[in-house]
Enzyme design. Sequence first.
Site, PDB file in Angstrom:
ATOM      1  CB  ILE A   1      -5.268   0.075   3.040  1.00 40.15           C
ATOM      2  CG1 ILE A   1      -6.661  -0.485   3.224  1.00 40.15           C
ATOM      3  CG2 ILE A   1      -4.342  -0.548   1.973  1.00 40.15           C
ATOM      4  CD1 ILE A   1      -7.442  -0.664   1.980  1.00 40.15           C
TER       5      ILE A   1
ATOM      6  CE  LYS B   1     -10.394   2.007   0.894  1.00 41.99           C
ATOM      7  NZ  LYS B   1     -11.751   1.980   0.265  1.00 41.99           N
TER       8      LYS B   1
END
Lengths: 467, 445
Positions: A232, A271
């Site tokens: 991520i 993110k």
Amino acid sequence: MKLLSRKATCNSHGQDSSYFLGWQEYEKNPYDEVRNPTGIIQMGLAENQLSFDLLESWLADNPEPAGFMRDGQSIFRELALFQDYHGLPAFKNALVDFMSEIRGNRVSFDPKKLVLTAGATSANETLMFCLAEPGEAFLLPTPYYPGFDRDLKWRTGVEIVPIHCTSANSFQITESALEEAYQTAQKRNLRVKGVLVTNPSNPLGTTLTRSELNLLLTFITSKNIHLISDEIYSGTHFNSPDFISVMEVLKDSACSTEVWNRVHIVYSLSKDLGLPGFRVGAIYSNDEVVVAAATKMSSFGLISSQTQYLLASMLSDKKFTKHYISENQKRLKKRQEMLISGLLSAGIGCLKSNAGLFCWVDMRHLLSSKSFDSEMELWKKIVYQVGLNISPGLSCHCSEPGWFRVCFANMTEETLDLAIQRIKKFVQTTADNDSQRSHPSVKNSRKKSLTKWVFRLSFDGREPEER
Amino acid sequence: MGFISSNRNNEQLLSKIATNDGHGENSSYFEGWKAYDSDPYHSTQNPNGVIQMGLAENELCFDLIQEWVQNNPKASICTAEGANEFKEIAISQDYHGLPEFRQGVAKFMGKVRGDRVTFDPDRIVMSGGATGAHETLAFCLADPGDAFLVPTPYIIQDQVSRFDRDLRWRTGTQIVPVVCESSNNFKLTKEALEAAFQKATEAKIRVKGLLITNPSNPLGTVLDRDTLKTLVRFTNDKNIHLVCDEIYAATVFNQPGFISIAEIIEEELYCNRDLIHIVYSLSKDLGFPGFRVGIVYSYNDQVTSCARKMSSFGLVSTQTQHLIGSLLSDDIFTEKFIAESADRLAKRHEIFIKGLAQVGIGSLKSNAGLFFWMDLRRLLKEPTIEAETALWRLIIHEVKLNVSPGSSFHCSDPGWFRVCFANMDMTTRMSPHSPISSPLVRARN
């Protein structure tokens, strides 16, 4: 008869850990430049707030997708009704392209192997449900994201067995550490179903090396288990060495189809794009049984069609994605350098990192003793006296005391600067006090009860999602 | 698959959950779907195609909502008007949910119940649709092996989810049916409840709760006050939970009105509120299944807290929370919507019922829902599930209507079919005589 389930009454959601004490304190006394300049600065939140202006200007230039429009026509009805758990095709196509672009187009992804989920939180839990029975285990290198204790274990009944990594070799994964973890699991009568790594790492901010990745593939091949790579943070990589996805190494290796089918990736836009509120997560797997099962499970946490449509438009704009990826990286790099040099001027070092929204800070020299009690004591000082909410290594299951995760991308430059000034002042004051003190005066019993209180504290207030 | 042959120890590499059929999606129910997907009706392009009447969706009032969205661009945060709020909303991942969202939903829930009760925004907990809400409650209230009593016939929530899956698949909980029969219009009786509870106890199955859907899917009826009080008394006596799925609350279009469990507990003051939980969603009342807005509303603080933590696994996108929050705070709009929606549902319902009555086909008297419960028992060769299935196949392949057979809802009496009537918008004109009833006449003859 007990009224509620064991899951409802146990503690394995992990939200009573000391990790969340810092959050609570921050919420009570949050820093605000104008209204509360002496408040606690939030440095425990791994959010990317550096590139919103890029998103905002794209939205301003492209008002249609957000307004449920396409080519001047309203498609509100179509979107409101769209609940197919296979996901909006345009969105999946755009998402796999984006994933590929982040990896320098060195690998490509097939949208048919992608399963959309409500955030990586849901993706990780879903993979556990698909790959393991209650009571089975996954090996995770330490330190790791505290939320995994909840996401991987709580409702699934799966266990986590740590792979201990140490500062001796910059916390890299070694063959002996892997073997030791496997043996530990066996001794505990836990059947190991796989290894889960986060690459780039949270909380270390480092990317896995090619040899670590090859080591992992060799390991899972010989043990006949799965490998989950939580990527991520892949878009937050901003410096050399390169980010290497497990898919690239798999491609270059001589691994059989069977091994290919046991490697799974987790992704999210929380993110890289800084959109945690939109709950966009994904599982990528070569195993069609896993894809089929995970797709059906995604019913419990689908992505809003409204959001899928907006992001499909955004991510299909290649000019935008190209610019965003490179600009975002530049800003992260600059911000990280600011934190590192600031800490250095206070005599504090960090693990050399090239990705992520945080630094893994070495405060071992500030501990009164080489213990976790001491780490807790230092941490409380930093929260209460210095006014910074940072994350103690213990909450990340680090095996060595004295390390802290400090986030740098969730605040303005001015706020970061202020945080650095506060740290400098704290270090200076501590040094002055040390030189004046003739002998240590802290009583052991007081330290112990302090730690006990911190661990016993149950947290029932606001608990924002966090990585 | 490679993993089976490579497995030296002959052990399963995937979980049982991933490889079993507990998700329930391979049942013959999907035959109807496949028939529709391969040959969908279109008024001009494919007038002989299969008409979709198996999808409990509400498409009657999109024009109202679309109009509102266009007039309120700020609610779609990413437009110029709403752009300055974009950042705050996009970064908020607090599982408490945006305050305006919770307040909007609480207010709407109250309005749907004629403001006879109010709902506390702090008890509004998000979930991934009603699907997620049911699973979350099962995780909170029951351990693997425990059971919920569910009156039959019970729902299949269109193509995406099934009660069997929501409650059972990953949680390991069981369903014990409470049999309701056509002889008394499927009324839920105390005797039936006691019988089901007894049966479970004898089988050494621990019952943790009773799950009801009110208004009912597939019946389209509402529970009367006496029945609701009976249920509260029953669950209270047995010290088991009462989970009320009220996702069709705003689809009540006729008398008698809707009585929510929230109202009953204000009257039955002896009852232990820690046992009372409501499942809600915007998928049916507003027609937004794509936005995945599910709600767990529990009167039990511990359950609320636990469900909120679990909501991390299925939060509503803040982009959507913001839109919904704005939409539902607009009192003028919501009042108009609730009234207009009920009106349109009533009219649509009447067209179908009258049309079928004209060809001698009856249905259970209903006043809610997006469907009605059609009675084709007279057309069965014999009163068996096999005969029902045969008739159903005929209806799909020859009459070309995708309706849902009662057996897929675990109905004890063969011959009933659920027919959805709200899943085509007002521009699709449905005359009483074709294409529904005339094919059915052919089937009858």
